[in-house]
Design an enzyme around this catalytic site. Structure first.
Site, mmCIF file in Angstrom:
data_model
loop_
_atom_site.group_PDB
_atom_site.id
_atom_site.type_symbol
_atom_site.label_atom_id
_atom_site.label_comp_id
_atom_site.label_asym_id
_atom_site.label_seq_id
_atom_site.Cartn_x
_atom_site.Cartn_y
_atom_site.Cartn_z
ATOM 1 N N HIS A 387 37.436 40.543 46.130
ATOM 2 C CA HIS A 387 37.896 40.901 44.818
ATOM 3 C C HIS A 387 39.005 41.780 44.680
ATOM 4 C CE1 HIS A 387 36.817 40.886 40.272
ATOM 5 N NE2 HIS A 387 37.394 42.230 40.641
ATOM 6 N N GLU A 388 38.855 42.956 45.208
ATOM 7 C CA GLU A 388 39.796 44.120 44.924
ATOM 8 C C GLU A 388 41.176 43.753 45.906
ATOM 9 O OE1 GLU A 388 39.428 45.945 42.702
ATOM 10 O OE2 GLU A 388 37.268 45.962 42.489
ATOM 11 N N HIS A 391 43.263 41.419 43.310
ATOM 12 C CA HIS A 391 43.952 42.558 42.587
ATOM 13 C C HIS A 391 45.418 42.877 43.286
ATOM 14 C CE1 HIS A 391 41.385 42.390 39.029
ATOM 15 N NE2 HIS A 391 40.430 43.104 39.682
ATOM 16 N N HIS A 394 47.995 40.585 44.166
ATOM 17 C CA HIS A 394 48.600 40.180 42.843
ATOM 18 C C HIS A 394 49.687 40.934 42.375
ATOM 19 C CE1 HIS A 394 47.869 38.633 38.346
ATOM 20 N NE2 HIS A 394 49.125 38.236 38.781
#
Length: 596
Positions: A387-388, A391, A394
């Site tokens: 998940h991190e 980010h 991105h």
């Protein structure tokens, strides 16, 4: 019991390399002083923003200041978060915060001054080729114009700002400081403390009596405060109506969607499409009832474990390997950056004394992103890593492709990349799971993400919409009215297999998100967009990957809805939500097969 290591005892390879931002404290101090000097130049432009040259120059100066400030601010905070007890970095974060306020004040004249220009001049600036780098900024300023008031009125509204925080602040005090729950009996007949923090753990307890006792105790406690909390929530709704009226928005909902330029249909489509998909949630409730082996399913059974705790130890090294393998569909370019993050110390891995809890990805333009973890050797921590890093990558691709001003993406887009990574990892794990228990454990984990992130958050979003519409129609929001709306929504969402306990009608009183109005829908849209992306990537391959990487490189260079649309996910249509629902249906089918 093992004690946490001090920060100085943590191996360097498990810490992030903050020297990539500033080689040392001296370099930070020099940059800080240089920025204080640079800030003084802003005053030269005040009252003179009447033509393209001056506007271009002030925007360039604003970017230079903001970029430098961001690096100072992030560096101070990352150092503070790795050890919150360190007085040097406590002082540094205070300095950075103070400078942040000073910079905001110094730059605050730019937008109002440009806004005061006549419409035709503003249009000419937008079309001016010399200002091409700032076209989107100028379009945004023009879009705001309709809702910006005169200088005097704006000054008055700014003074009302503190008052407007009152409902949220009062709720926080009632909820966090004054609310005291009774003790309850645990599975061994021992009296134990019930708190906000322990409530979910009690709801996850395999012992049904413990779950029921915790559930009843919590909502009886809120029931005793129902008049006060209803008044607080009502005050928040009235505050929203006041701002919508003075800023000339057709409704409160449209005011909150305006910031990200989100059409109203995105919100209403989400609710309508979830309504058409409620039979799937009802089917999952039926399956939950069967797996728990109960005659009646109650609201306090929603978090109960469906499979015996499957013991799965995943070390950090194994987690990295599985995340990398799970993200292979995104191609070599993506994987190379992921490996760079793993190998070049972007990540602060383990817990240490004084380290901030939780996990996040953060960084400053011009340096790579950083990720804070508190890794435990379990499934949840592996998904957190995926998940991190979603980010982080991105931000990396946006920063690499765009200038500072356009690289920052909105909150509406923020959860898409992180959740796409989770969806791809889940697909990979399910495909290689041979043990039926392991597979069931994964499917349950995934199904509950759909239930909590899509269905539950949409139900919250619908509650907010109904409450505001009733208030806008002149109806009063009594505790009875709020409880009745909330109870009916629970009945509708959970369906005939669920015995909807009356106590749940008080749940509206404990949701802090209702004081950050019309925000929760972003969890559901983000999750749906991510599920749609992962489905397209797995089914189409390269063309979908190219579109997705295009999305990652778009930052905030256009309106969120346009960025997603270009990448193949149109959130103004029901399709992405329907695609997400087809994935949910597939999960339920796999679970049903395993329970036959």
């Amino acid at each position: 019991m093992s004690t946490l290591p001090k920060r100085s005892q943590v191996k360097a390879e498990n810490t992030w390399k903050l020297e990539d931002m500033f080689p040392d404290q001296k370099a930070w101090d020099q940059s800080y002083e240089a920025l204080k000097e640079l800030k003084k130049k802003v005053a030269d432009y005040e009252g003179k923003l009447n033509g393209p040259e001056k506007i271009k120059a002030v925007f360039a100066l604003e970017d230079e200041i903001s970029e430098s400030l961001e690096r100072l601010y992030v560096y101070a905070h990352l150092n503070h978060d790795q050890d919150t007890t360190n007085p040097t970095y406590q002082a540094l974060t205070q300095k950075a915060k103070k400078l942040n306020v000073e910079v905001s004040e110094a730059l605050s004249f730019i937008t109002p001054e440009i806004l005061s220009l006549p419409e035709n001049e503003l249009d000419a600036l937008i079309e001016n080729p010399d200002l091409a780098d700032y076209k989107f900024t100028l379009q945004e300023i023009k879009r705001e114009k309709a809702h910006v008031l005169s200088k005097t009125e704006e000054a008055l509204l700014a003074q009302v700002g503190n008052l407007s925080q009152a409902p949220q602040h009062i709720f926080g005090m009632i909820n966090n400081a004054d609310m005291k729950f009774p003790k309850i009996e645990d599975e061994n007949g021992k009296e134990v403390e019930l708190t906000h923090g322990s409530y979910i753990q009690f709801l996850e307890n395999p012992n049904r009596d413990v779950r029921r006792r915790a559930f009843k105790a919590v909502y009886e406690t809120y029931g005793k405060q129902k008049n006060t909390i209803a008044a607080t929530l009502s005050a928040n709704v009235n505050k929203n109506m006041f701002y919508a009226k003075v800023r000339k928005y057709p409704s409160v909902l449209e005011m909150f969607l305006y910031g990200d330029n989100i059409p109203k249909e995105v919100y209403t489509n989400l609710i309508d499409t979830i309504h058409e998909s409620l039979p799937l949630l009802h089917r999952y409730m039926k399956l939950r009832k069967k797996l728990l082996g109960v005659d009646e399913l109650h609201m306090y059974d929603l978090f109960a474990p469906l499979v015996e705790e499957y013991k799965w130890d995943i070390s950090y090294e194994e987690a990295k390997k599985m995340v990398e393998e799970g993200l292979e569909p995104l191609g070599e370019n993506y994987l190379n950056v992921l490996r760079e993050g793993f190998n070049q110390r972007w990540i602060d891995v383990y817990e240490n004394e004084g380290k901030r809890t939780g996990a996040y990805s953060w960084g400053a333009y011009g340096t790579h992103p950083y990720v804070l973890l508190n890794h435990k050797d379990n499934l949840n921590s592996m998904f957190t890593l995926a998940h991190e890093m979603g980010h982080a990558l991105h931000s990396y691709f946006s920063d690499e492709a765009l200038k500072y001003r356009d690289a920052q993406y909105t909150i509406f887009l923020a959860e898409v990349a992180s959740t796409t990574n989770e969806a791809l990892l889940m697909d990979y794990l399910l495909k290689r799971a041979t043990d039926p228990k392991q597979k069931m454990y994964l499917l349950t984990y995934y199904a509950d993400q759909f239930r909590t992130t899509v269905f539950r958050q949409t139900m919250f979003a619908e509650f907010e919409k109904i409450v505001h519409e009733r208030a806008e129609a002149g109806e009063s929001l009594t505790p009875q009215e709020l409880s009745s709306i909330y109870y009916d929504l629970n009945v509708k969402y959970h369906g005939p297999e669920m015995n909807v306990d009356r106590d749940i009608e008080m749940e509206w009183a404990r949701i802090p998100h209702f004081y950050t109005s019309f925000y929760v829908y972003k969890y559901a849209t983000g999750f749906s967009a991510a599920t749609s992306f992962s489905k397209q990537i797995l089914e189409e391959g390269q063309p979908a990957v190219d579109r997705y990487l295009g999305f990652l490189k778009s930052g905030g260079s256009d309106y969120s809805i346009n960025i997603l649309r270009k990448a193949g996910v149109d959130m103004s249509s029901p399709e992405p939500i329907r695609e997400a629902m087809s994935v949910f249906e597939d999960i339920i089918e796999q679970m049903e097969k395993l329970t036959k």
